[in-house]
Design an enzyme around this catalytic site. Structure first.
Site, short mmCIF file in Angstrom:
data_model
loop_
_atom_site.label_atom_id
_atom_site.label_comp_id
_atom_site.label_asym_id
_atom_site.label_seq_id
_atom_site.Cartn_x
_atom_site.Cartn_y
_atom_site.Cartn_z
N ASP A 273 0.87 -1.16 0.00
CA ASP A 273 0.00 0.00 0.00
C ASP A 273 0.92 1.23 0.00
O ASP A 273 2.06 1.14 0.42
CB ASP A 273 -0.84 -0.11 1.29
N LYS B 58 -15.05 16.81 -2.11
CA LYS B 58 -13.62 16.80 -2.46
C LYS B 58 -13.21 15.34 -2.58
O LYS B 58 -13.86 14.47 -1.98
CB LYS B 58 -12.79 17.52 -1.40
N MET C 68 -14.17 9.95 -2.14
CA MET C 68 -14.66 11.33 -2.01
C MET C 68 -15.21 11.50 -0.60
O MET C 68 -15.54 10.54 0.08
CB MET C 68 -15.84 11.57 -2.97
N1 LIG Z 1 -10.49 12.48 3.45
C1 LIG Z 1 -10.59 12.35 2.15
N2 LIG Z 1 -11.58 12.92 1.47
C2 LIG Z 1 -11.69 12.78 0.15
N3 LIG Z 1 -10.86 12.07 -0.59
C3 LIG Z 1 -9.84 11.46 -0.01
C4 LIG Z 1 -9.64 11.56 1.40
N4 LIG Z 1 -8.55 10.84 1.72
C5 LIG Z 1 -8.09 10.31 0.58
N5 LIG Z 1 -8.84 10.68 -0.48
C6 LIG Z 1 -8.67 10.29 -1.87
O1 LIG Z 1 -8.97 8.91 -2.00
C7 LIG Z 1 -7.84 8.20 -2.51
C8 LIG Z 1 -7.75 6.85 -1.87
O2 LIG Z 1 -7.42 7.03 -0.51
P1 LIG Z 1 -6.99 5.85 0.42
O3 LIG Z 1 -6.20 6.43 1.52
O4 LIG Z 1 -8.13 5.00 0.72
O5 LIG Z 1 -6.05 5.09 -0.59
P2 LIG Z 1 -5.40 3.66 -0.49
O6 LIG Z 1 -6.09 2.75 -1.39
O7 LIG Z 1 -5.20 3.26 0.93
O8 LIG Z 1 -4.05 3.94 -1.14
P3 LIG Z 1 -2.79 4.47 -0.48
O9 LIG Z 1 -2.93 4.35 1.01
O10 LIG Z 1 -1.76 3.59 -1.04
O11 LIG Z 1 -2.67 5.89 -0.98
C9 LIG Z 1 -6.66 9.09 -2.22
O12 LIG Z 1 -5.63 8.89 -3.14
C10 LIG Z 1 -7.25 10.47 -2.34
O13 LIG Z 1 -7.29 10.86 -3.70
MG LIG Z 2 -3.93 3.36 2.72
#
Ligand SMILES: Nc1ncnc2c1ncn2[C@@H]1O[C@H](COP(=O)(O)OP(=O)(O)OP(=O)(O)O)[C@@H](O)[C@H]1O
Ligand SMILES: [Mg+2]
Ligand SMILES: [K+]
Length: 680
Positions: A305, A393, A380
């Site tokens: 990840d 966002k 989002m």
């Molecule tokens: N609080 C938030 N509100 C809106 N969008 C978000 C938020 N946090 C993250 N994102 C968006 O959602 C995407 C996915 O987030 P997440 O942290 O779940 O990713 P992930 O699959 O765990 O990947 P990684 O941890 O490797 O980045 C992020 O890359 C970002 O664009």
């Molecule tokens: Mg993550």
């Protein structure tokens, strides 16, 4: 473990191991190890013969010979038990010091009416809400639901620098037994008594739940079959000897049997496994099973990840960038609106930055608004205001789809802005109010140091590294390059991470996954080796079969080496143990028959002093080789990064030929000593 991490063997551990060597003579314990159980039966019979030499009929050997055989057999058992007890010793000592951490603490339970009630931490159950003030010990595992505090986790991780934990996001889990070093937190308890992280950790280091691995079971079965074959061979010698008019003494037959059955590996097998697990713990990794450690030894692909695993995961808002035509104040305000109810660290950092830029939004303004919480699925978050405004966002591609679905136009310069941020390794979050995109939030994160070198080492071992992230392809590419992974998958949802693992597994590969988030949990469970970061969520830690207390994804490298070492050590000592038989055969067989059949003189290549001396020397060698090999069993055969084939032929050569030569020399020396001292 952190608590008095014992690198060396203390006197206490040694003394305890000696006591345990006797306790383990209990036949109910011994029967789990068929080879050594046969030795124990032989020990009991020779014990009886020491008192009643003609128990099984007339005999020509003296009582002292029987006593000698009995004593050597007893020591063979004790040496094997000692190896196991020694391997267990360090874990037991660590478990004891962890237990001290677990001392009963007071917990302040938050009642329905908001008042507090003080209870003992041992009565806390899943779902209880507790408040912990600065300086207090966290009474149970849980998720922070309110507050931000620095936590001193040294009792568990050994790391003295406190870590920041906060509600929402991937850094909200706290572990019972750690201490709040600043501020206060309100925690929702996630485990029932007796099932906490600390409980599991104690059981693990103590080896209480140790189960034999499939590889160990297979080897134990093989050794049992070998033992049975030798038993049959030796029993059929009795009628043949009678036909030849040779008197075979029971104690000699037992000595021969014990020399031929694989007692060396039989005596060291469990010590090798326990010591391997212990070595993993010394690296501050908790492995839930030996099977996982052995699987690590054969890993082909490692999936990681990004945020929180490859990077530190403290994604902070650093800039609001408006698209062309939007005033800077408007994007700042829209970002603030989208984040006031977002409890993730990202959300809070956005509110903070907006406040710093002079924007604020009174709570009354969004009363009754519907909160759209962040999910890894939608990528989002935002608010639906009662006025009908929908503020969002999120990942740029997700917001683009969202705006387009409402009939919005994609601003011409959105891509340039996004690319600039992504190319710098940042995470761009687009902000939309209804169908209109206002601009982009720049979230900054830092890649953990030293990853590149370690991923290069993995590559040298033939292991492919793949970063799997929910982030956009450009950010992913930048971070992938900076961290030095081989491949990356961007815009991945939780099910895409599982799919990536399954695809590799279908190609017959063993896959390791490292992650920290709740969204990583299913993938951690699917992987053959799931390594969770201790900094991560409870869900991730529960799904994984290993936890790195230092939250270092490249720690897997050490576990891989230990896994390989474990398999190699077992193979090498099995080879050695079986190769030993050749010398013992040439020592004992001529001794047994030489008087009746002088023709056997040609087999008497070792030219030992007397038949009795030959048998006792072989038996003594068979016993003392066990403690002599304990250091190799405990430390493991040195693992060198070379191809599996070369490694195999090298070890067969070393331990196979060594296994033939060493006992010839050893038995001859023992024979000379026994004879020189006039013992036989
Ligand atoms: N609080 C938030 N509100 C809106 N969008 C978000 C938020 N946090 C993250 N994102 C968006 O959602 C995407 C996915 O987030 P997440 O942290 O779940 O990713 P992930 O699959 O765990 O990947 P990684 O941890 O490797 O980045 C992020 O890359 C970002 O664009
Ligand atoms: Mg993550
Ligand atoms: K043996």
């Amino acid at each position: 473990m952190a608590v008095e991490r014992k690198k060396t063997l203390t006197k206490d551990i040694l003394n305890q191991a000696i006591i345990d060597s006797f306790k383990k003579l209990n036949p109910w314990v011994m029967i789990k190890n068929p080879v050594m159980f046969v030795v124990e039966v032989g020990t009991v019979i020779t014990f009886l013969l020491s008192f009643v030499p003609d128990l099984f009929g007339a005999t020509e050997v003296g009582r002292s010979y029987n006593i000698a055989v009995f004593l050597i057999l007893l020591f063979t058992l004790l040496f094997a038990n000692f190896a196991e007890a020694l391997a267990e010793g360090r874990g037991k000592a660590q478990a004891d010091s962890l237990r001290k951490t677990k001392s009963d603490t007071m917990a302040r339970v938050v009642q329905k009416d908001g008042s507090y009630k003080e209870v003992s931490s041992t009565t806390l159950r899943k779902g209880d809400i507790v408040r912990i003030e600065i300086g207090e010990i966290i009474p149970s595992d849980g998720e922070i639901i309110e507050g931000l505090a620095s936590i001193d986790e040294s009792a568990i991780t050994g790391e003295s620098a406190p870590v920041i934990k906060e509600a929402g996001g991937d850094f909200s889990s706290v572990t019972g037994g750690t201490r709040v070093a600043s501020d206060y937190i309100v925690v929702k308890v996630t485990t029932d008594p007796g099932e906490s992280f600390l409980d599991r950790m104690i059981a693990l280091v103590e080896g209480a739940k140790r189960q034999k691995t499939p590889n160990e079971i297979a080897l134990t079965t093989l050794l049992a079959v070998l033992t049975l074959i030798f038993l049959i061979v030796i029993m059929t010698m009795v009628p043949m000897a009678q036909y030849l008019n040779v008197k075979l003494e029971i104690s000699t037959l037992i000595a021969l049997l014990v020399c031929l059955i694989p007692t060396t590996i039989g005596g060291l097998l469990s010590a090798i496994g326990i010591a391997g697990m212990d070595r993993v713990t010394q690296f501050n990794v908790l492995a839930m099973s030996g099977k996982a450690v052995e699987a690590a030894g054969d890993i082909d692909t490692m999936i990681l990840d990004k945020t929180g695993t490859i990077t530190f995961g403290n994604r902070m808002a650093s800039e609001f960038v408006p698209v062309n035509g939007v005033p800077a104040r408007d994007i700042t305000f829209a970002a603030l609106q989208a984040s006031v109810k977002d409890e993730t660290p990202e959300g809070r950092s956005i509110v903070e930055l907006a406040n710093k830029l002079g924007e604020s939004w009174p709570a009354g303004a969004y009363e009754g608004a519907e909160v759209v919480e962040f999910s890894a699925e939608t990528r989002m978050s935002g608010l639906n205001l009662t006025t009908g405004l929908q503020i969002r966002k999120g990942a740029v591609d997700a917001i683009k789809k969202y705006a387009a679905a409402l009939g919005g136009k994609i601003p011409a310069d959105l891509e340039t802005i996004t690319n600039r941020i992504a190319k710098a390794g940042g995470t761009p979050l687009a902000v939309a109010v209804n169908e209109r995109i206002y601009g982009v939030i720049y979230l900054k994160d830092t890649v953990k140091p030293g990853l590149k070198e370690r991923f290069a080492e993995l590559r040298a071992m033939g292991i492919k590294t793949v970063m799997c992230t929910g982030d956009n392809p450009l950010t992913a590419a930048t971070i992938a390059l900076e961290a030095g992974v081989d491949e990356f998958i961007a815009e991945a949802k939780p099910e895409d991470k599982i799919a990536a693992i399954k695809k590799e597994q279908q190609e017959g590969k063993l896959v390791a996954m490292t992650g920290d988030g709740t969204n990583d949990a299913p993938a951690l469970a699917q992987a053959d080796v799931g390594l969770a970061m201790n900094s991560g969520t409870m869900a991730a830690k529960e799904a994984a079969n290993m936890i790195d207390l230092d939250s270092d994804p490249t720690k897997l490298l050490s576990v891989i080496s230990i896994g390989k070492q474990l398999l190699i050590t077992r193979g090498a000592l099995t080879t050695f143990s079986i190769a030993n038989d050749i010398a013992k055969y040439f020592a004992i067989i001529p001794a047994m028959f030489i008087l009746a059949m002088p023709q056997l003189q040609s087999l008497n290549i070792m030219n030992l002093a007397s038949p009795e001396s030959a048998i006792l020397s072989a038996l003594i060698f068979n016993a003392i080789i066990i403690p002599l090999l304990i250091p190799i069993a405990m430390k493991g055969v040195k693992y060198r990064a070379m191809s599996a084939n070369r490694l195999l032929s090298r070890n067969v050569l070393l331990y196979g030929i060594g296994g033939v030569v060493v006992p010839f020399i050893g038995i001859k020396i023992i024979d000379m000593v026994l004879h020189g001292l006039n013992i036989v």
